[in-house]
Design a protein around this motif. Structure first.
Motif, PDB file in Angstrom:
ATOM      1  N   ASP A  28       0.886  -1.170   0.000  1.00  0.00           N
ATOM      2  CA  ASP A  28       0.000   0.000   0.000  1.00  0.00           C
ATOM      3  C   ASP A  28       0.924   1.221   0.000  1.00  0.00           C
ATOM      4  OD1 ASP A  28      -1.675   2.098   0.507  1.00  0.00           O
ATOM      5  OD2 ASP A  28      -2.840   1.078   2.070  1.00  0.00           O
ATOM      6  N   GLY A  29       0.990   1.905  -1.141  1.00  0.00           N
ATOM      7  CA  GLY A  29       1.916   3.036  -1.298  1.00  0.00           C
ATOM      8  C   GLY A  29       1.407   4.321  -0.683  1.00  0.00           C
ATOM      9  N   THR A  30       0.144   4.330  -0.256  1.00  0.00           N
ATOM     10  CA  THR A  30      -0.476   5.530   0.334  1.00  0.00           C
ATOM     11  C   THR A  30      -1.229   5.078   1.581  1.00  0.00           C
ATOM     12  OG1 THR A  30      -2.320   5.123  -1.170  1.00  0.00           O
ATOM     13  CG2 THR A  30      -0.769   6.820  -1.836  1.00  0.00           C
ATOM     14  N   ALA A  34      -4.445   3.837   7.292  1.00  0.00           N
ATOM     15  CA  ALA A  34      -4.440   2.369   7.202  1.00  0.00           C
ATOM     16  C   ALA A  34      -5.820   1.730   7.079  1.00  0.00           C
ATOM     17  CB  ALA A  34      -3.662   1.764   8.366  1.00  0.00           C
ATOM     18  N   GLY A  35      -6.803   2.474   6.572  1.00  0.00           N
ATOM     19  CA  GLY A  35      -8.112   1.869   6.342  1.00  0.00           C
ATOM     20  C   GLY A  35      -8.019   0.707   5.356  1.00  0.00           C
ATOM     21  N   HIS A  36      -7.425   0.964   4.182  1.00  0.00           N
ATOM     22  CA  HIS A  36      -7.281  -0.104   3.192  1.00  0.00           C
ATOM     23  C   HIS A  36      -6.301  -1.159   3.688  1.00  0.00           C
ATOM     24  CE1 HIS A  36      -8.903   3.015   0.424  1.00  0.00           C
ATOM     25  NE2 HIS A  36      -9.433   1.967  -0.179  1.00  0.00           N
ATOM     26  N   CYS A  53       3.727   2.444   2.816  1.00  0.00           N
ATOM     27  CA  CYS A  53       4.471   3.697   2.982  1.00  0.00           C
ATOM     28  C   CYS A  53       3.544   4.884   2.818  1.00  0.00           C
ATOM     29  CB  CYS A  53       5.655   3.798   2.020  1.00  0.00           C
ATOM     30  SG  CYS A  53       5.220   4.141   0.323  1.00  0.00           S
ATOM     31  N   ASP A  54       3.985   5.999   3.311  1.00  0.00           N
ATOM     32  CA  ASP A  54       3.292   7.276   3.130  1.00  0.00           C
ATOM     33  C   ASP A  54       4.349   8.360   3.261  1.00  0.00           C
ATOM     34  OD1 ASP A  54       0.009   8.097   3.481  1.00  0.00           O
ATOM     35  OD2 ASP A  54       1.501   9.702   3.670  1.00  0.00           O
ATOM     36  N   ARG A  55       4.168   9.448   2.530  1.00  0.00           N
ATOM     37  CA  ARG A  55       5.126  10.560   2.626  1.00  0.00           C
ATOM     38  C   ARG A  55       4.979  11.291   3.948  1.00  0.00           C
ATOM     39  NH1 ARG A  55       4.611  13.837  -2.993  1.00  0.00           N
ATOM     40  NH2 ARG A  55       6.667  14.569  -2.482  1.00  0.00           N
ATOM     41  N   ALA A  58       3.174  11.743  10.086  1.00  0.00           N
ATOM     42  CA  ALA A  58       2.061  11.573  11.035  1.00  0.00           C
ATOM     43  C   ALA A  58       1.180  10.409  10.597  1.00  0.00           C
ATOM     44  CB  ALA A  58       1.242  12.858  11.110  1.00  0.00           C
ATOM     45  N   ALA A  59       0.985  10.264   9.282  1.00  0.00           N
ATOM     46  CA  ALA A  59       0.175   9.144   8.776  1.00  0.00           C
ATOM     47  C   ALA A  59       0.863   7.816   9.083  1.00  0.00           C
ATOM     48  CB  ALA A  59      -0.046   9.296   7.269  1.00  0.00           C
ATOM     49  N   VAL A  60       2.179   7.778   8.924  1.00  0.00           N
ATOM     50  CA  VAL A  60       2.922   6.535   9.176  1.00  0.00           C
ATOM     51  C   VAL A  60       2.762   6.110  10.638  1.00  0.00           C
ATOM     52  CG1 VAL A  60       5.278   5.593   9.337  1.00  0.00           C
ATOM     53  CG2 VAL A  60       4.551   6.818   7.281  1.00  0.00           C
ATOM     54  N   PRO A 105      -7.434  13.729   7.423  1.00  0.00           N
ATOM     55  CA  PRO A 105      -6.680  14.363   8.516  1.00  0.00           C
ATOM     56  C   PRO A 105      -5.775  15.491   8.026  1.00  0.00           C
ATOM     57  CG  PRO A 105      -6.550  11.971   8.686  1.00  0.00           C
ATOM     58  CD  PRO A 105      -7.243  12.267   7.393  1.00  0.00           C
ATOM     59  N   GLN A 106      -5.196  15.333   6.836  1.00  0.00           N
ATOM     60  CA  GLN A 106      -4.344  16.417   6.315  1.00  0.00           C
ATOM     61  C   GLN A 106      -5.177  17.663   6.049  1.00  0.00           C
ATOM     62  OE1 GLN A 106      -2.740  14.162   3.026  1.00  0.00           O
ATOM     63  NE2 GLN A 106      -0.816  13.760   4.085  1.00  0.00           N
ATOM     64  N   LEU A 107      -6.367  17.475   5.477  1.00  0.00           N
ATOM     65  CA  LEU A 107      -7.230  18.622   5.175  1.00  0.00           C
ATOM     66  C   LEU A 107      -7.785  19.269   6.438  1.00  0.00           C
ATOM     67  CD1 LEU A 107      -9.328  17.330   2.161  1.00  0.00           C
ATOM     68  CD2 LEU A 107      -7.735  19.251   2.158  1.00  0.00           C
TER      69      LEU A 107
HETATM   70  C1  LIG Z   1      -6.391   9.365   0.297  1.00  0.00           C
HETATM   71  S1  LIG Z   1      -5.150   9.177   1.477  1.00  0.00           S
HETATM   72  C2  LIG Z   1      -4.971   7.453   1.660  1.00  0.00           C
HETATM   73  C3  LIG Z   1      -5.924   6.848   2.633  1.00  0.00           C
HETATM   74  C4  LIG Z   1      -5.669   5.382   2.901  1.00  0.00           C
HETATM   75  N1  LIG Z   1      -5.882   4.569   1.710  1.00  0.00           N
HETATM   76  C5  LIG Z   1      -6.516   4.867   4.040  1.00  0.00           C
HETATM   77  O1  LIG Z   1      -7.216   3.870   3.849  1.00  0.00           O
HETATM   78  O2  LIG Z   1      -6.481   5.456   5.130  1.00  0.00           O
HETATM   79  C6  LIG Z   1      -3.732   9.545   0.565  1.00  0.00           C
HETATM   80  C7  LIG Z   1      -2.434   9.396   1.332  1.00  0.00           C
HETATM   81  O3  LIG Z   1      -1.411   9.244   0.366  1.00  0.00           O
HETATM   82  C8  LIG Z   1      -0.273   9.933   0.781  1.00  0.00           C
HETATM   83  N2  LIG Z   1       0.505  10.187  -0.429  1.00  0.00           N
HETATM   84  C9  LIG Z   1       0.149  10.968  -1.470  1.00  0.00           C
HETATM   85  N3  LIG Z   1       1.103  10.909  -2.420  1.00  0.00           N
HETATM   86  C10 LIG Z   1       2.056  10.059  -1.972  1.00  0.00           C
HETATM   87  C11 LIG Z   1       3.278   9.576  -2.505  1.00  0.00           C
HETATM   88  N4  LIG Z   1       3.737   9.980  -3.681  1.00  0.00           N
HETATM   89  N5  LIG Z   1       3.990   8.673  -1.784  1.00  0.00           N
HETATM   90  C12 LIG Z   1       3.541   8.249  -0.564  1.00  0.00           C
HETATM   91  N6  LIG Z   1       2.401   8.695   0.001  1.00  0.00           N
HETATM   92  C13 LIG Z   1       1.671   9.585  -0.695  1.00  0.00           C
HETATM   93  C14 LIG Z   1      -0.803  11.151   1.498  1.00  0.00           C
HETATM   94  O4  LIG Z   1       0.142  11.647   2.425  1.00  0.00           O
HETATM   95  C15 LIG Z   1      -2.063  10.585   2.194  1.00  0.00           C
HETATM   96  O5  LIG Z   1      -1.760  10.150   3.497  1.00  0.00           O
END
Ligand SMILES: C[S@@+](CC[C@H](N)C(=O)[O-])C[C@H]1O[C@@H](n2cnc3c(N)ncnc32)[C@H](O)[C@@H]1O
Length: 301
Positions: A28-30, A34-36, A53-55, A58-60, A105-107
């Protein structure tokens, strides 16, 4: 050959598209909150493994907490999904998910500066370790650069007008707050009963530019292909049309049984090759319930 599916929102549907099973490996690249990821790990119990991973740092941290019940079955790092292939073994994954864009959360957190609905610093960095912020972009880019960003990344038809107004404004004072920018745009393009705030597209464009979201997406799709095993699946959730076009163009190019050079697909000049992807679902799945549509709409700021 890895298969390719392209869909929108809805956790259960997206997770099902990845066909999670015990013993499978998923990325899971985003990972966000961690819902998905939690749904993938639950559906692949007891032996499924997840790279996440996540950029956003705080999300990590939030994702690690949320996934505590799956301890020993995941590795989560802070980083760009464009770099997934640097640490996830090649050809190892049965499924890769990219859920593009920003998270609620970011918004919601005014201090992150993503939203024009609350006042905050003009920041918009997903990864707060990076140097470029929305303020540095808005105050330092040329009129031409700003107009190009608004036009190409926001489809903003007043791109040049807004860019010129920003340049005039910053001769008097730096633009440091989201409210300053939102009000400046609103003065130039009053709402007049429109539902969307006139700064919606400008904010989206700046966010995409600050986070190099288009470059990241292109690198992320290529990285996904590297880490997928033959028969593995890629699912991408897009939020706006630019992302959608890039994902579909990638799918089309990699699913072809030929290549061509020079940017023009001339039948006589095609070079045959084995396709790298197979489309599972070419047409995007759209959010169906009013709640999911509202959630999707909320994400834009
Ligand atoms: C729509 S949310 C994902 C929600 C997630 N699927 C869940 O179930 O909670 C998008 C996330 O992707 C991250 N993100 C966006 N572009 C990214 C990238 N290029 N690499 C890693 N994370 C990224 C953002 O920081 C944000 O936390």
């Amino acid at each position: 050959m890895p298969e390719f599916t392209h869909s929108a929102v809805m956790v259960a549907e997206v997770v099902a598209a990845l066909r999670p099973e015990s013993g499978g490996r998923y990325a899971d690249g985003t990972i966000g909150r961690a819902g998905h990821a939690a749904a993938i790990l639950a559906a692949s119990s007891p032996g499924g493994w997840l790279y996440g991973c996540d950029r956003d740092g705080a999300a990590v941290e939030a994702a690690k907490r949320k996934l505590a019940e799956f301890a020993g079955r995941f590795e989560v790092r802070q980083g760009n999904f464009g770099e997934l292939a640097d640490w996830v073994p090649p050809g190892s994954c049965d499924g890769v998910l990219l859920d593009l864009g920003v998270s609620s959360p970011q918004l919601d957190e005014a201090e992150r500066g993503f939203s024009f609905q609350q006042d905050g610093p003009l920041d918009m960095r997903m990864d707060r370790r990076q140097a470029v912020t929305a303020a540095s972009l808005v105050n330092e880019a040329s009129v031409e650069e700003l107009a190009q960003i608004f036009w190409e990344l926001g489809d903003e038809r007043n791109a040049r007008r807004f860019a010129r107004a920003i340049a005039r404004e910053r001769e008097h004072r730096r633009l440091e707050r989201t409210r300053q920018l939102a009000e400046l745009i609103e003065q130039l393009a009053p709402r007049q009963g429109r539902k969307a705030h006139p700064a919606t597209r400008v904010f989206q464009a700046i966010r995409i530019a600050v986070n190099d979201e288009i470059g990241s997406l292109q690198r992320g799709l290529a990285a996904a292909l590297t880490i997928l095993r033959p028969g593995g699946r890629l699912a991408v959730i897009t939020f706006h049309s630019l992302e959608d076009r890039i994902v579909k163009a990638f799918g089309r190019a990699r699913a072809r049984d030929y290549t061509f050079t020079g940017g023009m697909d001339v039948p006589e000049l095609r070079e045959p090759r084995a396709p790298e992807l197979k489309w599972v679902q070419r047409k995007a799945t759209r959010p169906r319930s009013p709640q999911t549509r509202a959630a999707a709409a909320r994400r834009c700021g």
